[in-house]
Scaffold this active site. Sequence first.
Site, short mmCIF file in Angstrom:
data_model
loop_
_atom_site.label_atom_id
_atom_site.label_comp_id
_atom_site.label_asym_id
_atom_site.label_seq_id
_atom_site.Cartn_x
_atom_site.Cartn_y
_atom_site.Cartn_z
CB ALA A 136 -8.46 8.39 4.20
N GLY A 189 -8.17 9.92 9.13
CA GLY A 189 -8.53 9.86 10.61
C GLY A 189 -9.41 10.85 10.93
CE LYS A 247 -3.91 2.24 2.31
NZ LYS A 247 -3.72 3.28 3.48
CG ASN A 282 -6.84 1.99 11.47
OD1 ASN A 282 -5.75 2.61 11.38
ND2 ASN A 282 -7.38 1.36 12.52
CB THR A 283 -9.45 6.35 12.59
OG1 THR A 283 -8.26 6.67 12.16
CG2 THR A 283 -9.98 7.31 13.73
#
Lengths: 371, 256
Positions: free
Chosen positions: B185, B159, B98, B207-208
Amino acid sequence: MNKTFQSTFDTYNWDETLKSIHSKTTQDVAYALSKNKRDLEDFKALISPAAAPFLEDMAQLSMASTKKRFGNTIQMYVPMYLSNECQNICTYCGFSMTNKIPRRTLTDAEILKEITFIKSKGYDHILLVTGEANKTVGVPYIKHAMELIKNQFSNITIEVQPLDQDEYEELIKAELYAVLVYQETYHRDEYKKHHPKGKKSNFNYRLETPDRLGKAGVHKIGLGALFGLEDWRADSFFTALHLKYLQKTYWKTKYSISFPRLRPHSGGLEPKVEMTDKHLVQTICAFRLLDEDVELSMSTRESATFRNNIVHLGITSLSAESKTNPGGYAVDPQTLEQFEISDERSTEEIAHMLTNSGLEPVWKDWSNNWN
Amino acid sequence: MNDNLKIADKEFSSRLFTGTGKFSSNSLMSEALIASESELITVALKRVDIDNEEDKMLQSILRPNIHLLPNTSGVRNAKEAVFAAQLAREAIETHWIKLEIHPDPKYLLPDPIETLKAAEALVKLGFVVMPYIHADPVLCKRLEEVGAQCVMPLGAPIGTNKGIKTVDFLEIIIEQSNVPVIVDAGIGSPSHAAYAMELGADAVLVNTAIAVSQNPIQMAKAFKMAVQAGRMAYNAKLATVKKHAEASSPLTSFLQ
């Protein structure tokens, strides 16, 4: 690009800045807290006396903001003092030239002995610290020390005397990641009183150090003031002003802020302006609310109780089991420390505290061999 | 009907890709990743102790059918990215990478010029390149041309949990792309993920939003379901949005 922070700094007056901070009202604080993006005027409000009743609100926002940006993690690092030789007179420092203490600069064998101990604790990010003795502990010595240990650490930061741009470039080539350089106080006259002799007495050279670092292309610059030398509100503001200038000018660089408070040491200087625990929490939260991305660091100067709680309120990196004397870990623990630490718990105890608090201690978050 | 996603030589039954940062412990991360049923999990190379075969974080992720995707987070230019990818290939034994190049450490916005340069070099070196980029349709086509196996445009700054703020450009990218489009993202809630999938994104990376939620395991499940629902809705062809009401008995119905 010859402009430096000094041209910005010189447009500010210390007393007027302090007056401006003290003139902030409850409404100013409430307005600052209501915003998503805050500027330096908001920061003034957040460090003002008017913000005292809002401390819990600030802490809640700071915690949420930190969690969103950094998650449930705390970066672990450890300082290693290479030398206590120093040609400066600093009124607050145990290494000050006038202090009659045995001076020591670690040899290769001693450095290796120290890092064997440090590695056994699990550290992968290290902070190398020296006094200012350019003849014996100059760039060649620092570079050599880095070469000696770089295969054992993913991330090397230094806190040494301010250097020239080309010297920083040389160290960056040798895989230096970050440099911490604290202005101590942004009050010119007080600075002069506390640094009467030695290269450190040059206020402007120190003030422009982050500019030289930014131009050299360092990955991270650490800023801070030694709270207690002067009014902590004004010094916090000028640190924030410095941060914002640097972020705009050297946009590829990361930044961190540290929050050292004067502690008892062999020089015995008492703080001129006391910064209480509440004030320190207010300052840490204000920095987080000013900037969601800046790293905020907390050393072992502070007590265990304070550190147990502050890790949730904005702090993103933590040292543990620190020794502030050269050879303090394994070579010669008895030499005089630069300052007394307050949190004397072991690395394992700190790691457990973090884990039990729902935070993951992160040991490695860099690879120093990409560049 | 098989609705697997194919990237290069691999097929994925889950269209939810996940990250590994920001969790409060490796064990919680592991449980959340299992709950997500994600088969492609990205890990920051800078967090991995590549000299240690027993690296705790990697051990927490590795399971049969999990494909590890090292990322180059932390590099600032193409040269560093290529070097990091080669390190990853050696250490983690995967030729998938990535590609993340964000010289701005504050907002972590990707550098399009360095990313294109690095992608081209890495493809030539035999890598499957998954580039994290701004939602720039032209850049996506350029990446496709140099051999990137997919594109990973952002929905919002990384994030931030702000959701799909780049929708107008994502629509163009999805329309034009010959390689899978993975929205990466900014996705902050399952509804954002579902929305991205409804738009026609091939997958999302989260993710976050999982890691810092109050209950990461439950949130991972919620994302899994949202991605499935969004994909199902896309396949079912959403009814079009109209500006005017449409009577169920039109006035012209008498006309034969």
